[in-house]
Design a protein around this motif. Structure first.
Motif, short mmCIF file in Angstrom:
data_model
loop_
_atom_site.label_atom_id
_atom_site.label_comp_id
_atom_site.label_asym_id
_atom_site.label_seq_id
_atom_site.Cartn_x
_atom_site.Cartn_y
_atom_site.Cartn_z
N LEU A 51 0.86 -1.21 -0.03
CA LEU A 51 -0.14 0.04 0.06
C LEU A 51 0.89 1.21 -0.19
O LEU A 51 0.74 2.19 -0.73
N ALA A 52 1.83 1.18 0.96
CA ALA A 52 2.97 2.21 0.90
C ALA A 52 3.60 2.74 -0.56
O ALA A 52 3.55 3.88 -1.29
N ASP A 53 3.88 1.43 -1.39
CA ASP A 53 4.28 1.78 -2.53
C ASP A 53 3.36 2.12 -3.64
O ASP A 53 3.73 3.10 -4.40
N ALA A 54 1.96 1.71 -3.65
CA ALA A 54 0.92 2.11 -4.47
C ALA A 54 0.73 3.57 -4.23
O ALA A 54 0.40 4.35 -4.99
N ALA A 55 0.88 4.15 -2.88
CA ALA A 55 0.76 5.52 -2.45
C ALA A 55 1.63 6.25 -3.07
O ALA A 55 1.38 7.39 -3.63
N SER A 66 -6.60 3.89 -6.18
CA SER A 66 -6.90 2.69 -5.69
C SER A 66 -6.12 1.55 -5.88
O SER A 66 -5.39 1.51 -6.95
N VAL A 67 -6.23 0.28 -5.23
CA VAL A 67 -5.41 -0.50 -5.25
C VAL A 67 -6.15 -1.98 -5.00
O VAL A 67 -6.73 -2.14 -4.26
N ALA A 68 -5.97 -2.82 -6.16
CA ALA A 68 -6.61 -4.02 -6.05
C ALA A 68 -5.71 -4.82 -5.48
O ALA A 68 -4.63 -5.03 -5.11
N VAL A 69 -6.62 -5.76 -4.54
CA VAL A 69 -5.97 -6.79 -3.67
C VAL A 69 -6.29 -8.25 -4.03
O VAL A 69 -7.19 -8.60 -4.43
N THR A 82 -10.49 -4.23 8.24
CA THR A 82 -10.83 -2.85 8.24
C THR A 82 -9.54 -1.92 8.81
O THR A 82 -9.40 -1.05 8.16
N ALA A 83 -8.61 -2.69 9.24
CA ALA A 83 -7.40 -2.01 9.82
C ALA A 83 -6.43 -1.76 8.49
O ALA A 83 -5.98 -0.73 8.27
N ILE A 84 -6.67 -2.68 7.72
CA ILE A 84 -5.79 -2.66 6.29
C ILE A 84 -6.47 -1.34 5.45
O ILE A 84 -5.81 -0.36 4.88
N THR A 89 -6.21 4.29 3.82
CA THR A 89 -6.94 5.85 3.87
C THR A 89 -5.79 6.68 4.38
O THR A 89 -5.54 7.81 3.94
N GLN A 90 -5.10 6.25 5.38
CA GLN A 90 -4.17 7.16 6.02
C GLN A 90 -2.80 7.53 4.96
O GLN A 90 -2.38 8.42 4.77
N LEU A 91 -2.59 6.38 3.94
CA LEU A 91 -1.63 6.86 3.12
C LEU A 91 -2.15 7.50 1.82
O LEU A 91 -1.43 7.74 0.64
N GLY A 92 -3.54 7.86 1.72
CA GLY A 92 -4.00 8.47 0.63
C GLY A 92 -4.45 7.55 -0.55
O GLY A 92 -4.70 8.18 -1.54
#
Ligand code: RM4
Ligand code: MN
Ligand code: MN
Length: 398
Positions: A51-55, A66-69, A82-84, A89-92
Motif C-alpha cells: 500500500l505504501a508503494d502504491a501510494a 485505488s489498489v486491487a488486492v 478494516t485496519a488494512i 486511507t492514511q496513505l492517501g
C-alpha cells in the motif's frame, strides 16, 4: 500546447482528470517465472508495504487512487480488513477490486468451482463469499474473478458439465454481492491448464456473465489472447453489448508475459483506447470501465515499472482523445481508407508528452512522475529497510 482546431481543450483536460487507473498490490511484490524468483531489495513483502508503494505511484501520478488486492496474498488468516483499509486511507489511497484466490491451495489441484468433488466446489464458493465479506469491510465495489480451472489433456474432463458448475458458482456469488458492486469475469485461453480452460475467451466470459446476473461484466486482460487476436475489436463489441467491465493492462510478446504496458505494442493500446473514446464521443458520456493494471515483471524495479505503465496509459488515452471523429466519419463515407487510417495514425504520432506535463503541473503534480520518483530517494530508502529482511536466494523450480 497548440491543439488541432477540432479539439476543445477543456473537454480534453477534464476527461484526463477522470481517467483513473487502479494498480495491483501484487505488482509491488517480488514475483518470478516458473524457473525461479529473483528478489529485489526494494520490493514489498507485506500489505502495508504494498500500500505504501502504491501510494507513491498515486503521489507522483495523481491518477492511481485505488489498489486491487488478492485475498490470500494480502489478507492472510487473522488479518483485520478494516485496519488494512484504514492504513490505505492514511496513505492517501483506498482498496479497489477484491480478487479471490481459488487456484493456489493444494485442494485445487483438480480445479476449484469446476472440480468433480462437490466439497471442493463448495470450498471455492465459500472463499468467494468470504471475499465479498472482506470487500464490504474495506469499501470495495468490484469483485474480480479469474479461475485457473481447466484440463490438460483431451478427454480429461466433461466440458459441458464443467460449464454448468461454473455457471452455478457465478450465479451464487452474484446473488451474494451488494447491489452497487460489479462482478468482473476474466478469461484466459491457456495457463496453467494446457488443453482447455473453462473460461477461455471473451465470448465465454460474456455468456457466463450474462448467466450470472445483471451486474456481471467481462474483464479483458490484454495478455490473455492468442497471438494475432484483434483485441480492440473485442473491446468495441463488448462496449456495444454493455458488457465491458474493465481491463487488466499489461503487455506481452509471446504469452501472458505481464510486461509493462505498451512496451511491445503501443499502437495496440492506442487502438483499444480509440474504440473506447470513440464510443464515449458518440454516447456523450464516460463508459463505466474499471482500468486496472495486472503486471508483475520480475526484473524491472516495481514502482518505476508501475509509473511507466501509468504514464504510458495516460499518453495513449490522450492520443486517442485527439482523433478527429468528424473527419474520420467523412473519410468513411467516401470509403477513403487511406485518409481514415491516416487520421488514426496522426493522432497516434502526436507527441502528447508536453501536453501531459502541462496538465500535471496545472494539477500540482510533477511534470515527469518517473523522474520525480527517481529523485525522491524512496526506492533506496525502502531497499535499505526491506532488503536485509529477505532470504538470500530465489526459490527453485523443482
Ligand atoms: C492470471 C490472471 C489473474 C491474476 C492471476 C494471478 O493470469 O491474469 O488476473 O490474478 O494470473
Ligand atoms: Mn489478469
Ligand atoms: Mn494473466
Amino acid at each position: 500546447m497548440h491543439l488541432p482546431r477540432h479539439l476543445d481543450e477543456t473537454a480534453l483536460v477534464t476527461r484526463l482528470d477522470r481517467f483513473q487507473i487502479e494498480t495491483p498490490s501484487w505488482g509491488y511484490a517480488d514475483t518470478g517465472t516458473r524457473f525461479g524468483k529473483f528478489l529485489q531489495d526494494a520490493a514489498a513483502s507485506t500489505i502495508a508495504e504494498k500500500l505504501a508503494d502504491a501510494a507513491q505511484v498515486h503521489r507522483f501520478t495523481g491518477c492511481c487512487p485505488s489498489v486491487a488486492v488478492h485475498v490470500l496474498w494480502d489478507f492472510p488468516a487473522g488479518a483485520d480488513p478494516t485496519a488494512i483499509a484504514a492504513q490505505a486511507t492514511q496513505l492517501g489511497v483506498r482498496i479497489g477490486a477484491i480478487n479471490p484466490n481459488v487456484f493456489q491451495d493444494q485442494c485445487y489441484k483438480w480445479g476449484s468451482v469446476t472440480n468433480r468433488d462437490p466439497a471442493i466446489r463448495r470450498r471455492a464458493l465459500q472463499h468467494m463469499l468470504d471475499s465479498v465479506a472482506i470487500g464490504r469491510r474495506v469499501g470495495s465495489q468490484l469483485l474480480s474473478l479469474w479461475f485457473a480451472d481447466g484440463t490438460n489433456y483431451p478427454g480429461q474432463g466433461h466440458i459441458r458439465q464443467r460449464k454448468h458448475w461454473m455457471t452455478e458458482a457465478l450465479r451464487e456469488v452474484h446473488a451474494a454481492m451488494p447491489s452497487d458492486w460489479t462482478m468482473l469475469v476474466e478469461y484466459k485461453p491457456f495457463e496453467p491448464a494446457s488443453y482447455h480452460t473453462d473460461i477461455a475467451d471473451w465470448g465465454m466470459a460474456c455468456a457466463f456473465a450474462r448467466h450470472a446476473g445483471a451486474r456481471a461484466k467481462v474483464l479483458v486482460d490484454t495478455g490473455h489472447h492468442l497471438l494475432g487476436c484483434n483485441i480492440e475489436h473485442i473491446v468495441a463489441f463488448l462496449i456495444d453489448e454493455d458488457m465491458l467491465g474493465g481491463f487488466h493492462f499489461n503487455d506481452r510478446k509471446y504469452a501472458d508475459d505481464d510486461l509493462t504496458m505498451g512496451s511491445i505494442d503501443p499502437y495496440q493500446l492506442f487502438r483499444i483506447f480509440y474504440e473506447i473514446t470513440a464510443a464515449e464521443h458518440e454516447r456523450g458520456q464516460d463508459l463505466p470501465i474499471a482500468y486496472m493494471v495486472d503486471q508483475s515483471h520480475n526484473l524491472k524495479p516495481k514502482i518505476e515499472a508501475m509509473i511507466q505503465t501509468v504514464m504510458t496509459a495516460q499518453e495513449h488515452f490522450a492520443k486517442a482523445l485527439l482523433v478527429d471523429h468528424g473527419a474520420l466519419q467523412q473519410a468513411r463515407d467516401r470509403d477513403d481508407l487511406v485518409m481514415a487510417e491516416s487520421l488514426l495514425r496522426d493522432a497516434y504520432a502526436t507527441d502528447v508528452r508536453p501536453l501531459l506535463a502541462e496538465f500535471r503541473q496545472s494539477r500540482k503534480l510533477p511534470p515527469d512522475p518517473l523522474q520525480a520518483f527517481r529523485e525522491s530517494g524512496y526506492a533506496a530508502r525502502v531497499a535499505k529497510e526491506r532488503g536485509p529482511r529477505k532470504q538470500s536466494g530465489g526459490q527453485s523450480y523443482a
